[in-house]
Scaffold this active site. Structure first.
Site, PDB file in Angstrom:
ATOM      1  N   GLY A  46       0.875  -1.178   0.000  1.00 62.07           N
ATOM      2  CA  GLY A  46       0.000   0.000   0.000  1.00 62.07           C
ATOM      3  C   GLY A  46       0.902   1.214   0.000  1.00 62.07           C
ATOM      4  CD  GLU A  47       2.460   5.506  -0.662  1.00 59.46           C
ATOM      5  OE1 GLU A  47       2.109   5.040  -1.763  1.00 59.46           O
ATOM      6  OE2 GLU A  47       3.648   5.758  -0.373  1.00 59.46           O
ATOM      7  CB  CYS A  77       5.271  -3.911  -1.302  1.00 56.95           C
ATOM      8  SG  CYS A  77       5.760  -2.690  -2.524  1.00 56.95           S
ATOM      9  CB  ILE A 138       3.320  -2.407  -7.485  1.00 57.47           C
ATOM     10  CG1 ILE A 138       2.789  -3.620  -8.263  1.00 57.47           C
ATOM     11  CG2 ILE A 138       2.492  -1.160  -7.773  1.00 57.47           C
ATOM     12  CD1 ILE A 138       1.431  -4.113  -7.778  1.00 57.47           C
ATOM     13  CG  HIS A 175       2.705  -6.649  -4.187  1.00 61.06           C
ATOM     14  ND1 HIS A 175       2.034  -6.128  -3.112  1.00 61.06           N
ATOM     15  CD2 HIS A 175       3.402  -5.626  -4.733  1.00 61.06           C
ATOM     16  CE1 HIS A 175       2.305  -4.842  -2.994  1.00 61.06           C
ATOM     17  NE2 HIS A 175       3.137  -4.507  -3.964  1.00 61.06           N
ATOM     18  CD  GLU A 177       0.331  -9.044  -1.715  1.00 63.45           C
ATOM     19  OE1 GLU A 177       1.325  -9.787  -1.596  1.00 63.45           O
ATOM     20  OE2 GLU A 177       0.419  -7.800  -1.791  1.00 63.45           O
TER      21      GLU A 177
END
Ligand code: GLN
Length: 193
Positions: A46-47, A77, A138, A175, A177
């Site tokens: 996410g962030e 991540c 990402i 990632h 997932e």
């Protein structure tokens, strides 16, 4: 087994689906009470700045640090950034794992990429077969350096570190997932057994 997934922001649903596929209960964690009785915790992508700020304002930092004393924790991540002891910018951190991380090390969204990686630690989970792990990056962080008893699990072909483990703590820059490959999730569950 009941595995918590930090559900403040990011792709927590995908982790919960992967856990369900392995017949493991995935519990969304938003408040300290949600941490009761967990056998491990996943911090999703996410962030990391947002996840860090929300975790601090919901008083989750100390309960997560306490869980880390006995149970496995995995950061994917943004979650890897949040778990690190050192990062190359200033933001809220759990500061648990002896790694230095560089956020957004590969550039912008357009520089996201996918690549097959050899992960020797996953070999016994491949139903007797050894095959590469399809890794999705990402706006990914890089694990710039590892210290102490941190074990490097895989690198890019040029040697840059993108997955590591320190005892019960696991980080992946990419990632798992978002793939149909549950080997990293099974590897993580094995850290708690
Ligand atoms: N770039 C994000 C960060 O710095 C991480 C991106 C991700 O989790 N896919 O937090």
């Amino acid at each position: 087994m009941k595995i918590g997934v930090l559900a403040l922001q990011g792709d927590f649903i995908e982790h919960i689906r992967m856990l369900e596929g392995l017949d493991v209960q995935g519990a969304e964690v938003r408040l300290p009470d949600d941490m009761e009785g967990l056998d491990g915790l996943i911090i999703p992508g996410g962030e990391s700045t947002t996840i860090g700020k929300l975790a601090a304002s919901y008083h989750l930092i100390d309960p997560i640090r306490r869980l880390a004393a006995t149970k496995p924790i995995w950061g994917t991540c943004a979650g890897a950034i949040f778990l690190a002891k050192t990062i190359q910018v200033r933001q809220a951190l759990l500061g648990l794992m002896d790694i230095t991380v560089k956020p957004n090390a590969f550039g912008r969204q357009v520089d996201s990429f996918e690549i097959n990686l050899d992960v020797p630690a996953l070999k016994i989970l491949g139903n007797g077969q050894s095959y590469p792990f399809h890794a999705i990056f990402i706006r990914a962080p890089l694990i710039v350096s590892v210290n102490g008893d941190v074990e490097v699990l895989t690198t890019l072909p040029d040697g840059r570190i993108v997955a590591a483990r320190q005892r019960n703590l696991l980080v992946t820059s990419f990632h798992p997932e978002l793939t149909g490959d549950d080997r990293f999730h099974r590897y993580f569950l094995g850290l708690g057994r």
